[in-house]
Design an enzyme around this catalytic site. Sequence first.
Site, PDB file in Angstrom:
ATOM      1  N   GLN A 100       0.832  -1.198   0.000  1.00  0.00           N
ATOM      2  CA  GLN A 100       0.000   0.000   0.000  1.00  0.00           C
ATOM      3  C   GLN A 100       0.872   1.256   0.000  1.00  0.00           C
ATOM      4  OE1 GLN A 100      -2.147  -1.739   3.570  1.00  0.00           O
ATOM      5  NE2 GLN A 100      -3.855  -0.662   2.627  1.00  0.00           N
ATOM      6  N   VAL A 102       3.876   3.910  -1.248  1.00  0.00           N
ATOM      7  CA  VAL A 102       4.240   4.514  -2.536  1.00  0.00           C
ATOM      8  C   VAL A 102       5.687   4.997  -2.517  1.00  0.00           C
ATOM      9  CG1 VAL A 102       1.866   5.182  -3.082  1.00  0.00           C
ATOM     10  CG2 VAL A 102       3.303   6.764  -1.782  1.00  0.00           C
ATOM     11  N   HIS A 120      -1.326   1.152  -4.494  1.00  0.00           N
ATOM     12  CA  HIS A 120      -1.757   2.551  -4.470  1.00  0.00           C
ATOM     13  C   HIS A 120      -0.870   3.452  -5.324  1.00  0.00           C
ATOM     14  CE1 HIS A 120      -3.936   1.721  -0.382  1.00  0.00           C
ATOM     15  NE2 HIS A 120      -4.570   1.232  -1.426  1.00  0.00           N
ATOM     16  N   CYS A 156       2.260  21.232 -21.223  1.00  0.00           N
ATOM     17  CA  CYS A 156       1.020  21.948 -21.520  1.00  0.00           C
ATOM     18  C   CYS A 156       0.587  22.908 -20.423  1.00  0.00           C
ATOM     19  CB  CYS A 156      -0.107  20.958 -21.817  1.00  0.00           C
ATOM     20  SG  CYS A 156      -0.765  20.134 -20.338  1.00  0.00           S
ATOM     21  N   THR A 194       0.069  -2.586   8.574  1.00  0.00           N
ATOM     22  CA  THR A 194      -1.116  -1.990   7.970  1.00  0.00           C
ATOM     23  C   THR A 194      -2.293  -2.090   8.922  1.00  0.00           C
ATOM     24  OG1 THR A 194      -2.753  -2.193   6.190  1.00  0.00           O
ATOM     25  CG2 THR A 194      -1.465  -4.164   6.708  1.00  0.00           C
ATOM     26  N   SER A 195      -3.086  -1.030   9.002  1.00  0.00           N
ATOM     27  CA  SER A 195      -4.256  -1.008   9.883  1.00  0.00           C
ATOM     28  C   SER A 195      -5.379  -1.878   9.346  1.00  0.00           C
ATOM     29  CB  SER A 195      -4.762   0.430  10.043  1.00  0.00           C
ATOM     30  OG  SER A 195      -5.220   0.939   8.785  1.00  0.00           O
TER      31      SER A 195
END
Length: 253
Positions: A100, A102, A120, A156, A194-195
């Site tokens: 999860q 990054v 993610h 751009c 991780t929760s």
Amino acid sequence: MDGNSPAWVRGVSRVAVLTGAGISTDSGIPDYRGPSGVWTRDPELAEIFTRKRFVADPGVRRRYWRHIGGLYRADVQPNAAHRALAELEASGTAVRILTQNVDGLHQRAGSSPRKVLELHGTLATARCLRCGATEPTPQVLERVAAGADDPPCLKCGGTLQPAVVMFGQFLDSQVLSLAQNIARHSQLFLAVGTSLTVEPAAGLCAAAVECGATLVIVNRDPTPYDELATEIVREPIGTALPRICAALRSAAA
């Protein structure tokens, strides 16, 4: 888990590991929901991770870019837990990491990039929301440091967003499908740091157990999936995960 290797390490050749922010705290990256987490200390900061707010509000984008700049500090390096997973893979065990996070620390620790699935997304690249052009995030952060606090696309002039999944966005369907397939074919499913409160990633635990995998949770706090776990490890990840990986290597020898 005591000093003796538990029964669930025996005969394991396929391991899936779901990792969350807790595995990177020893590297100096704070978690988000823990007692001292980023969002616990500053609940309003969670708003900068919301896609709708990010797109609509330049002030939110400026705060976002300042926040993620901390992940690219020179002192942010993989820690013992990241390295333990890379060493387990190098020993010959089939290890797939479903992260999860990054931050890219699994790959930097030596885990094969093709065996790390970033659920993610990744902070390594930024993408223009208008034309789709990409730019390495460290390069974008150099522009931020030089004064472009809401850096536009160089092609751009559109809005740049790191290639991460924000609140209000769906996970890539192909990535999620692959993650579910990996979970269902694992023999041991480790949920680390991780929760298990963010779906659909957390649901990979149930998918693994339903297909016969052993679930072991390594996390400081209780999670919604604790009742499915064969074992729950509350000790620090930096010591627990290297010991689990060593036990797996020993059992396979």
